[in-house]
Write a protein that holds these residues in place. Structure first.
Motif, PDB file in Angstrom:
ATOM      1  N   VAL A  92       0.899  -1.041  -0.098  1.00  0.00           N
ATOM      2  CA  VAL A  92      -0.023   0.111   0.079  1.00  0.00           C
ATOM      3  C   VAL A  92       1.007   1.216  -0.070  1.00  0.00           C
ATOM      4  O   VAL A  92       1.755   1.675   1.031  1.00  0.00           O
ATOM      5  CB  VAL A  92      -0.966  -0.072   1.352  1.00  0.00           C
ATOM      6  N   LEU A  94       0.843   5.396  -0.469  1.00  0.00           N
ATOM      7  CA  LEU A  94       0.155   6.791  -0.677  1.00  0.00           C
ATOM      8  C   LEU A  94       1.069   7.908  -0.989  1.00  0.00           C
ATOM      9  O   LEU A  94       2.213   7.981  -0.471  1.00  0.00           O
ATOM     10  CB  LEU A  94      -0.254   6.860   0.859  1.00  0.00           C
ATOM     11  N   VAL A 107      -3.603   6.388  -3.831  1.00  0.00           N
ATOM     12  CA  VAL A 107      -3.472   5.375  -3.224  1.00  0.00           C
ATOM     13  C   VAL A 107      -3.223   4.216  -4.326  1.00  0.00           C
ATOM     14  O   VAL A 107      -3.822   3.945  -5.164  1.00  0.00           O
ATOM     15  CB  VAL A 107      -4.628   4.811  -2.350  1.00  0.00           C
ATOM     16  N   LEU A 117      -9.240   4.221   2.816  1.00  0.00           N
ATOM     17  CA  LEU A 117      -8.203   5.135   3.652  1.00  0.00           C
ATOM     18  C   LEU A 117      -8.876   5.881   4.610  1.00  0.00           C
ATOM     19  O   LEU A 117      -9.898   6.020   4.279  1.00  0.00           O
ATOM     20  CB  LEU A 117      -7.699   5.973   2.460  1.00  0.00           C
ATOM     21  N   TYR A 203      -5.657   2.319   6.644  1.00  0.00           N
ATOM     22  CA  TYR A 203      -5.653   1.791   5.306  1.00  0.00           C
ATOM     23  C   TYR A 203      -6.355   0.443   5.543  1.00  0.00           C
ATOM     24  O   TYR A 203      -6.242  -0.289   6.798  1.00  0.00           O
ATOM     25  CB  TYR A 203      -4.445   1.553   4.753  1.00  0.00           C
ATOM     26  N   SER A 220      -5.443  -4.893   6.851  1.00  0.00           N
ATOM     27  CA  SER A 220      -5.463  -3.463   7.416  1.00  0.00           C
ATOM     28  C   SER A 220      -4.370  -3.014   8.236  1.00  0.00           C
ATOM     29  O   SER A 220      -3.531  -3.728   8.603  1.00  0.00           O
ATOM     30  CB  SER A 220      -6.961  -3.282   8.067  1.00  0.00           C
TER      31      SER A 220
END
Length: 728
Positions: A92, A94, A107, A117, A203, A220
């Motif tokens: 992930v 960002l 993202v 998010l 996330y 997550s």
């Protein structure tokens, strides 16, 4: 009455139709306003039923939305000034950039389901501001939904007003990419206000095919970040680097805290260079079955690192020998190393390093007067693993000298066991003072210019601020963090810089939350202890290296009702704390079996306890009601949950007497040690983070008396009219 209401409403709407509509203003590096419109606002009247209605609201949102984004529009072409990986596997990523009013995100996530998010003060979804994005499997078009987490369960539900705007989105065989934007402050009670403080960025990744249905996520996490920090980078001048690293240091499994120090000799440079930035080099390998291995998800025990300049010493032979050695355990390092007192690079957990402003540099090289440097690394090994470490700092330098020569100044609370934070406290404050006498003696007539600040404390700290006092008046804070997270200690640029004059006072204030602790926390280097420090980058360079304060010894013990110990006078105890020797090996005639009294740490050995062991060995003689108790036993038995006890202690240690220290680069005193009262000045109003946080929505009751209903109809009508006018 109702006819009058309808006529009034008609007139207002007719007038509004004739008003000219203003055109939106676009900030630089900002997209034009999204042409997407909504046929109606999504409104939920019963918060407890929101989760059950999420799927239906998503369907309505998709139907009523006029889609203008197509799968061939893969990205916006924006210049993403910041980029961070949110998870440990790199799945992930960002990216973001911001203007004065807006912030844009991108993202990139390894998932074929939805991407979530979130933004919150805590690292969970309760009350969090959430945005969900996905690619429709049938049309290939991107969709987003503005949501929030319920306060009780944290489950995501759709917001009443959709404030996130889609920029673009696409999906390949492995990843989903979504770009979107929002206002920094939407003025919506269900949205998070993005500001200067650290934000917990959440996330979540949905399973394949989860297009807006919001099933339970498959992955997550969260990461603390400052989303509005200025973008810094090296300029185009030619650069070189010097890697200052430990070489294969074996960290034993029984050392919970370890400080290691090593001397380095400067590279052979033909002329003086300027340091323009530094980066962390983290190389920690856990030892499995006697063999160091590389594990992708293993956490490094490196907690923080500081590189110090060593003042010129005539005995270069000894320093060359030390530079060839592997280094020393911190408390056992040679006393001559005390002249290594001026920090030039300070790194802590979560930091990516720092680039200096393009007109500022720190001198490097023998031609600059500095030959030797000391690297100090703090290892936090509370998990008691055996690790082989070769970490350090990469120093970026250039032969192109810059306009201003800079240095780092350490300030705050002197690190010692006399820095005490009681347990069971929601907001307990401590303070370290850099006195006016110190700055008046060591700073130039024109003062200094502060560039950036690294605020440093440990796990129970929640707020840190560096205050500025001139004369009898407090000025605006130099730097502050109202949502401190010890996992993210990136230095903070001071916008526009700050002029700090001779005679000005610098105050580092820390606020701690110890509600989860049962025993007092003492100051020290271990993460189970606490600190309150500021590392201040400034120019021009001065001889000042450190400016701290702590509570005088007799004042400290009197605060807790202790007047006298066996075999140890207050003067002797104070001299021990003021000495640069090793407090770990201090013993007294009253020597008892520590194990039989349960004073041994249940965890591993703390490598540098800064006097904690001394406090455990002190036995009270007076007053009689505490006689024959160790001082730590006395502290542990106090009623810390009683505000009538803790509030006076906080006030006395905060507003009472302070012992001031003013250290120069060669480890000499800038001025003699002084004991002074807390300075008197006109303070600014307190800045509580709760004042920045919008309260959650409280919907009005739907059960009202008929008379009450009639009395509120006109305000309701006017509110609807104003809403329509603003929306148009």
């Amino acid at each position: 009455m109702y006819i009058q209401t309808i006529l009034t409403l008609s007139v207002i709407l007719l007038c509004d139709a004739k008003l000219p509509k203003s055109k939106p203003y676009n900030q630089p590096n900002e997209l034009p306003l999204n042409p997407t419109e909504y046929s109606q606002a999504i409104r939920l009247l019963q918060p407890e039923l929101k989760n059950e209605k999420t799927s239906r609201i998503v369907d309505q949102y998709v139907r009523h939305r006029r889609e203008v984004f197509y799968p061939n529009l893969y990205d916006s072409g924006l210049n993403w000034t910041h980029s961070e990986t949110l998870d440990q596997n790199g799945d992930v990523v960002l990216k973001w950039t911001s203007s004065q009013t807006d912030i844009m995100f991108r993202v990139e996530a390894r998932t074929l389901g939805y991407v979530g998010l979130g933004f919150n003060w805590e690292s969970n979804m309760k009350g969090a501001d959430l945005v969900i994005g996905w690619i429709d499997d049938d049309s290939g078009r991107a969709q987003i939904l503005d949501c929030h987490g319920l306060e009780v369960e944290g489950k995501p539900v759709a917001d009443e007003v959709q404030n996130y705007e889609l920029i673009s989105g696409h999906q390949n065989r492995t990843h989903t990419t979504i770009e979107f934007r929002r206002l920094l402050n939407t003025k919506d009670n269900q949205d998070f206000v993005i500001g200067d403080d650290t934000t917990q960025v959440l996330y979540a990744l949905g399973p394949p095919g989860s297009d807006g249905q919001l099933p339970k996520h498959v992955d997550s996490g969260s990461r603390p970040l400052r989303l509005l920090q200025p973008f810094t980078s090296p300029n185009s001048a030619p650069q070189m680097h010097w890697d200052v690293t430990i070489n294969n240091l074996s960290i034993p499994h029984d050392m919970a805290t370890l400080f290691w120090c090593k001397i380095f000799k400067v590279p052979d440079l033909p002329k003086k260079h300027h340091i323009v930035g530094y980066l962390p080099l983290i190389d920690s390998r856990p030892i499995r079955n006697g063999v160091p291995v590389v594990e992708k998800n293993s956490l490094s025990p490196v907690h923080h690192m500081v590189l110090y300049e060593c003042a010129v010493d005539p005995d270069e032979y000894s320093w060359n020998e030390w530079a060839e050695s592997v280094g020393y355990f911190g408390p056992n390092r040679p006393s001559e190393w005390a002249i290594c007192a001026t920090p030039i690079a300070a790194w802590a957990m979560g930091s990516k390093g720092e680039f200096l402003p393009h007109n500022v540099g720190i001198p490097l090289g023998e031609k600059g007067g500095i030959s030797f440097y000391m690297l100090e690394i703090h290892y936090d090994n509370q998990a008691l693993h055996e690790v082989l470490d070769s970490s350090g700092i990469r120093i970026l330098h250039t032969p192109t000298l810059r306009q201003h020569e800079a240095a780092l100044l350490g300030a705050g609370v002197g690190v010692s066991a006399l820095h005490l934070i009681p347990p069971k406290q929601r907001q307990y404050r401590t303070v370290g003072i850099c006195s006016s006498e110190c700055t008046n003696s060591t700073l130039p007539d024109t003062g200094i210019n502060i560039v950036s600040v690294l605020l440093h404390a440990h796990g129970t700290a929640r707020k840190i601020s560096l205050k500025h006092v001139r004369g009898q008046q407090e000025l605006s804070v130099i730097s502050e963090e109202n949502s401190y997270d010890a996992r993210y200690q990136q230095s903070r640029v001071v916008p526009g810089g700050r002029q700090f004059l001779k005679g000005d006072i610098m105050i580092t204030e820390c606020t701690y939350d110890t509600t989860a602790r049962d025993k007092p926390i003492l100051g020290g280097y271990s993460t189970s202890q606490e600190m309150c420090l500021s590392f201040v980058l400034y120019y021009p360079r001065t001889e000042l290296a450190g400016c701290y304060s702590m509570t005088p010894v007799d004042e400290f013990f009197e605060t807790f009702g202790v007047k006298e110990f066996y075999f140890m006078s207050m003067i002797k105890i104070q001299n021990l704390f003021l000495s640069s020797g090793n407090l770990e090996n201090i013993t007294s005639p009253w020597e008892f079996d520590m194990k039989s009294r349960n004073y041994v740490e249940e965890t591993g050995l703390q490598g540098d306890d800064q006097g904690v062991r001394l406090l455990k060995s002190l036995v009270i003689k007076n007053p009689a009601e505490f006689r024959n108790k160790s001082f730590m036993a006395h502290l542990n038995e106090m009623q810390w949950s009683e505000p009538l006890l803790t509030e006076p202690i906080e006030q006395r240690l905060y507003r009472g007497l302070h012992m001031m220290f003013c250290k120069k680069q060669d480890d000499s005193w800038g001025i003699p040690i002084q004991i002074q009262a807390y300075p008197t000045y006109n303070a600014l109003p307190s800045n509580d983070v709760s004042e920045k946080h919008y309260k959650r929505v409280r919907l009005p009751s739907v059960t009202t008396a008929s008379g009450s209903h009639r009395s509120h109809i006109w305000p309701a009508v006017l509110a609807i009219c104003l809403t329509v006018i603003v929306a148009r």
